[in-house]
Design an enzyme around this catalytic site. Structure first.
Site, PDB file in Angstrom:
ATOM      1  N   ASP A  18      -9.664  -3.320   1.232  1.00  0.00           N
ATOM      2  CA  ASP A  18      -9.874  -2.824   2.528  1.00  0.00           C
ATOM      3  C   ASP A  18     -10.860  -2.119   2.980  1.00  0.00           C
ATOM      4  O   ASP A  18     -11.452  -1.140   2.201  1.00  0.00           O
ATOM      5  CB  ASP A  18      -8.552  -1.776   2.813  1.00  0.00           C
ATOM      6  CG  ASP A  18      -8.689  -1.141   4.191  1.00  0.00           C
ATOM      7  OD1 ASP A  18      -9.659  -0.668   4.762  1.00  0.00           O
ATOM      8  OD2 ASP A  18      -7.503  -1.086   4.869  1.00  0.00           O
ATOM      9  N   HIS A  52     -11.913   1.683   2.870  1.00  0.00           N
ATOM     10  CA  HIS A  52     -11.345   2.467   1.640  1.00  0.00           C
ATOM     11  C   HIS A  52     -12.224   3.065   0.567  1.00  0.00           C
ATOM     12  O   HIS A  52     -11.927   3.208  -0.486  1.00  0.00           O
ATOM     13  CB  HIS A  52     -10.086   1.814   1.174  1.00  0.00           C
ATOM     14  CG  HIS A  52      -8.923   1.929   1.803  1.00  0.00           C
ATOM     15  ND1 HIS A  52      -7.599   1.426   1.658  1.00  0.00           N
ATOM     16  CD2 HIS A  52      -8.677   2.073   3.281  1.00  0.00           C
ATOM     17  CE1 HIS A  52      -6.713   1.559   2.514  1.00  0.00           C
ATOM     18  NE2 HIS A  52      -7.274   2.087   3.618  1.00  0.00           N
ATOM     19  N   LYS A  88      -7.084   2.362  -2.399  1.00  0.00           N
ATOM     20  CA  LYS A  88      -7.404   3.422  -1.665  1.00  0.00           C
ATOM     21  C   LYS A  88      -8.551   4.563  -2.340  1.00  0.00           C
ATOM     22  O   LYS A  88      -8.222   4.791  -3.414  1.00  0.00           O
ATOM     23  CB  LYS A  88      -6.510   3.889  -0.841  1.00  0.00           C
ATOM     24  CG  LYS A  88      -6.950   4.669   0.349  1.00  0.00           C
ATOM     25  CD  LYS A  88      -5.848   4.725   1.583  1.00  0.00           C
ATOM     26  CE  LYS A  88      -6.260   5.705   2.567  1.00  0.00           C
ATOM     27  NZ  LYS A  88      -5.268   5.748   3.592  1.00  0.00           N
ATOM     28  N   ASP A 126      -8.946   3.838  11.017  1.00  0.00           N
ATOM     29  CA  ASP A 126      -8.567   3.680  12.235  1.00  0.00           C
ATOM     30  C   ASP A 126      -9.405   3.085  13.560  1.00  0.00           C
ATOM     31  O   ASP A 126      -9.306   3.174  14.609  1.00  0.00           O
ATOM     32  CB  ASP A 126      -7.592   4.775  12.707  1.00  0.00           C
ATOM     33  CG  ASP A 126      -8.455   5.894  13.027  1.00  0.00           C
ATOM     34  OD1 ASP A 126      -9.780   6.054  12.996  1.00  0.00           O
ATOM     35  OD2 ASP A 126      -7.876   6.909  14.116  1.00  0.00           O
ATOM     36  N   GLU A 154      -2.973  -3.002  -2.794  1.00  0.00           N
ATOM     37  CA  GLU A 154      -4.215  -2.354  -1.895  1.00  0.00           C
ATOM     38  C   GLU A 154      -4.574  -0.895  -2.602  1.00  0.00           C
ATOM     39  O   GLU A 154      -3.762  -0.104  -2.410  1.00  0.00           O
ATOM     40  CB  GLU A 154      -3.641  -2.227  -0.444  1.00  0.00           C
ATOM     41  CG  GLU A 154      -4.758  -1.586   0.333  1.00  0.00           C
ATOM     42  CD  GLU A 154      -4.678  -1.413   1.912  1.00  0.00           C
ATOM     43  OE1 GLU A 154      -3.485  -1.970   2.247  1.00  0.00           O
ATOM     44  OE2 GLU A 154      -5.399  -1.300   2.787  1.00  0.00           O
ATOM     45  N   HIS A 189      -8.634  -6.530   3.984  1.00  0.00           N
ATOM     46  CA  HIS A 189      -8.077  -5.860   5.309  1.00  0.00           C
ATOM     47  C   HIS A 189      -9.584  -5.543   5.936  1.00  0.00           C
ATOM     48  O   HIS A 189     -10.339  -4.286   5.352  1.00  0.00           O
ATOM     49  CB  HIS A 189      -7.466  -4.425   4.908  1.00  0.00           C
ATOM     50  CG  HIS A 189      -6.035  -4.600   4.765  1.00  0.00           C
ATOM     51  ND1 HIS A 189      -5.203  -3.588   4.473  1.00  0.00           N
ATOM     52  CD2 HIS A 189      -5.347  -5.805   4.993  1.00  0.00           C
ATOM     53  CE1 HIS A 189      -3.768  -4.034   4.500  1.00  0.00           C
ATOM     54  NE2 HIS A 189      -3.925  -5.291   4.817  1.00  0.00           N
ATOM     55  N   ASP A 222     -10.601   6.945   6.470  1.00  0.00           N
ATOM     56  CA  ASP A 222      -9.498   5.771   6.568  1.00  0.00           C
ATOM     57  C   ASP A 222      -9.871   4.535   7.371  1.00  0.00           C
ATOM     58  O   ASP A 222     -11.152   4.525   7.932  1.00  0.00           O
ATOM     59  CB  ASP A 222      -8.322   6.375   6.989  1.00  0.00           C
ATOM     60  CG  ASP A 222      -7.128   5.854   6.326  1.00  0.00           C
ATOM     61  OD1 ASP A 222      -7.052   4.737   6.250  1.00  0.00           O
ATOM     62  OD2 ASP A 222      -5.819   6.256   6.654  1.00  0.00           O
ATOM     63  N   TRP A 252       0.825  -1.319   0.007  1.00  0.00           N
ATOM     64  CA  TRP A 252      -0.093   0.025  -0.007  1.00  0.00           C
ATOM     65  C   TRP A 252       0.933   1.188  -0.075  1.00  0.00           C
ATOM     66  O   TRP A 252       1.951   1.461   0.957  1.00  0.00           O
ATOM     67  CB  TRP A 252      -0.907   0.028   1.312  1.00  0.00           C
ATOM     68  CG  TRP A 252      -1.318   1.501   1.351  1.00  0.00           C
ATOM     69  CD1 TRP A 252      -2.471   1.851   0.396  1.00  0.00           C
ATOM     70  CD2 TRP A 252      -1.420   2.543   2.148  1.00  0.00           C
ATOM     71  NE1 TRP A 252      -2.810   3.097   0.730  1.00  0.00           N
ATOM     72  CE2 TRP A 252      -2.032   3.580   1.753  1.00  0.00           C
ATOM     73  CE3 TRP A 252      -0.377   2.343   3.106  1.00  0.00           C
ATOM     74  CZ2 TRP A 252      -1.907   4.652   2.359  1.00  0.00           C
ATOM     75  CZ3 TRP A 252      -0.465   3.777   3.947  1.00  0.00           C
ATOM     76  CH2 TRP A 252      -1.172   5.033   3.375  1.00  0.00           C
ATOM     77  N   ASP A 285      -7.202  -4.427   9.853  1.00  0.00           N
ATOM     78  CA  ASP A 285      -6.416  -3.299   9.532  1.00  0.00           C
ATOM     79  C   ASP A 285      -7.278  -2.158  10.134  1.00  0.00           C
ATOM     80  O   ASP A 285      -8.055  -1.672   9.972  1.00  0.00           O
ATOM     81  CB  ASP A 285      -6.038  -3.067   8.283  1.00  0.00           C
ATOM     82  CG  ASP A 285      -5.312  -1.855   7.835  1.00  0.00           C
ATOM     83  OD1 ASP A 285      -4.731  -1.361   9.019  1.00  0.00           O
ATOM     84  OD2 ASP A 285      -5.327  -1.393   6.796  1.00  0.00           O
TER      85      ASP A 285
HETATM   86  C1  RNT Z   1      -3.867   2.634   4.676  1.00  0.00           C
HETATM   87  C2  RNT Z   1      -3.913   1.091   4.201  1.00  0.00           C
HETATM   88  C3  RNT Z   1      -2.626   0.231   5.101  1.00  0.00           C
HETATM   89  C4  RNT Z   1      -2.620   0.421   6.299  1.00  0.00           C
HETATM   90  C5  RNT Z   1      -1.400  -0.382   6.885  1.00  0.00           C
HETATM   91  C6  RNT Z   1      -0.432   0.037   8.183  1.00  0.00           C
HETATM   92  O1  RNT Z   1      -4.882   3.367   4.330  1.00  0.00           O
HETATM   93  O2  RNT Z   1      -5.194   0.666   4.951  1.00  0.00           O
HETATM   94  O3  RNT Z   1      -3.166  -1.072   4.755  1.00  0.00           O
HETATM   95  O4  RNT Z   1      -3.353   0.701   7.363  1.00  0.00           O
HETATM   96  O5  RNT Z   1      -0.306  -0.779   5.954  1.00  0.00           O
HETATM   97 ZN    ZN Z   2      -5.547  -1.586   4.664  1.00  0.00          ZN
END
Ligand code: RNT
Ligand code: ZN
Length: 417
Positions: A257, A260, A226, A294, A224, A284, A292, A185, A324
């Site tokens: 992910d 994303h 985004k 988190d 990956e 992910h 994002d 990524w 993730d």
């Molecule tokens: C970031 C991606 C990626 C990270 C990790 C830490 O937007 O999701 O996968 O979160 O590599």
């Molecule tokens: Zn990710």
């Protein structure tokens, strides 16, 4: 929680599901065997052991809850604790910045297999297989563009880094007798409107062609996509379309992910389309809370739909499940447990779906019946099956893990400052 009650509830649930033609024991066996890759970076807010700085480059952690892992021993201790509270098959997903650099500074274009042999030994001892990630963020050369940078010197630095990471992943895969999944990524993009979108994508394509040219049989590369990054809101070079095209054309694994995509987009809908054109999927599993990834993964519609689509597509063997997120605002060990349990419950729910009947209804045009059963399956006693699964493996059942996480906080995390 009383084990007799859990056993009794399981027997009732088992019969209830059997009436719909579903074998709960079989679902439990699949849950046991389906690996979930734990992302090492929830334990320390994506800091790693290279230069001890906060994450930057498209991603950001928020919160300063005490007790984060400050070094490799603490990180290992935390991961071992997490695994001790969970039932199932786990892998550990490392970023390049989590290498064992032995007190010396090792820049990204200098990293070697030797910086990860300690991890390989540790993983083996703990019955874990490793996955890996190149790390192009949180570095003075990260800027806004890495692999897509028109500046050859910077681009070559990241190409070299990523090539080395693929070799490290290959060594891990060889050591563990099972391919190491390596995710790439990059945050490359722009905060504001970009004119030369094509140019950077062309460069990224060429960089990837170069990186992927080396055949490495013990690892699998995943790319990956985004939508946008923090501070990079207008343009992301490695967008969904870019990687969907690249992966389809070059037979590369696509990383989906769930954090994303557009907030209103049903990410799970991508599963059946991508699976027709790419060899496998890396997941992910995350939570898109406006931006994002988190936020801790939950047992919500997004996660449930994702696993439902995988099971409906009979694609568990073509999907690699990883988590993730990086939440620094709550107990980090607890964050892992909540997220893994959410993924497991979603998978279990998917495995317990009365799929044969639903398929038959759909085939026969019985659309009321299909909708009714889809509604009813939501409140079937999946929780009783999941409780039994945990009881059977001797790990905390239901909310019992809360006390154990708090205890670990008191005994271990609170002493870190
Ligand atoms: C970031 C991606 C990626 C990270 C990790 C830490 O937007 O999701 O996968 O979160 O590599
Ligand atoms: Zn990710």
């Amino acid at each position: 929680m009383k084990s007799e009650i859990i056993e009794k509830n399981y027997q009732v649930a088992r019969e209830r599901y059997a009436a719909l033609g579903i074998d709960t024991d079989k679902a439990i066996a699949t849950l046991e065997q389906t690996p979930i890759s734990l992302h090492c970076w929830q334990a320390d807010d994506v800091v790693g052991f290279e230069r001890n700085v906060a994450a930057s480059g498209g991603i950001q952690t928020t919160g300063n809850y005490p007790g984060k892992a400050r070094n490799i021993d603490e990180l290992r201790q935390d991961i071992a604790e997490v695994i001790s509270l969970l039932a199932g098959t786990f892998r550990l997903n490392l970023h390049e910045t989590y290498g064992e650099f032995g007190g010396t500074f090792v820049d990204r274009d200098q990293v070697e297999v030797k910086h990860f042999t300690g991890w390989m030994d540790w993983a083996k001892e703990h019955n874990l297989k490793l996955d890996f990630n190149s790390t192009s963020f949180s570095h003075p050369k990260s800027g806004n563009l890495t692999l897509s940078n028109p500046d050859k010197e910077i681009r070559d630095f990241w190409i070299e880094h990523t090539k080395r990471c693929r070799r490290i992943a290959d060594a891990m895969g060889k050591a563990q007798g099972d391919p190491c999944m390596m995710n790439i990524w990059i945050h490359d993009g722009s905060k504001d409107y970009t004119v030369e979108k094509l140019r950077y994508r062309q460069i990224l394509k060429e960089s990837l062609d170069d990186i992927l040219a080396e055949p490495l049989p013990n690892m699998k590369t995943c790319l990956e996509a985004k939508l946008f990054g923090i501070g990079l809101e207008a343009y992301t070079v490695g967008s969904h379309d870019f990687y969907a095209g690249y992966c389809a054309k070059n037979n590369v694994i696509y990383t989906l992910d769930t954090g994303h995509y557009e907030p209103t987009e049903n990410v799970s809908d991508a599963v059946s389309s991508l699976l027709l054109f790419v060899p496998e999927l890396m997941l992910h599993v995350s939570r898109p809370m406006h931006w994002d990834s988190d936020h801790v993964t939950l047992y919500d519609d997004n996660t449930r739909n994702l696993f439902a689509e995988l099971v409906r597509a009979n694609a568990l063997d073509r999907a690699h499940i990883g988590l993730d997120y990086f939440d620094a605002s709550i107990n980090r060990i607890g964050a892992y447990i909540i997220g893994v349990r959410a993924a497991q419950k979603s998978l279990l729910q998917a495995l317990l779906e009365p799929l044969d009947t639903l398929r038959r209804y759909e085939d026969e045009g019985k659309l009321f019946e299909r909708l009714a059963l889809l509604e009813e399956e939501k409140t079937l006693p999946m929780g009783a099956v999941y409780d039994y699964y945990n009881l059977k493996h001797g790990v905390p059942v239901a909310e019992d893990y809360i006390g154990q996480v708090v205890q670990y906080e008191r005994d271990v995390l609170a002493k870190r400052n």
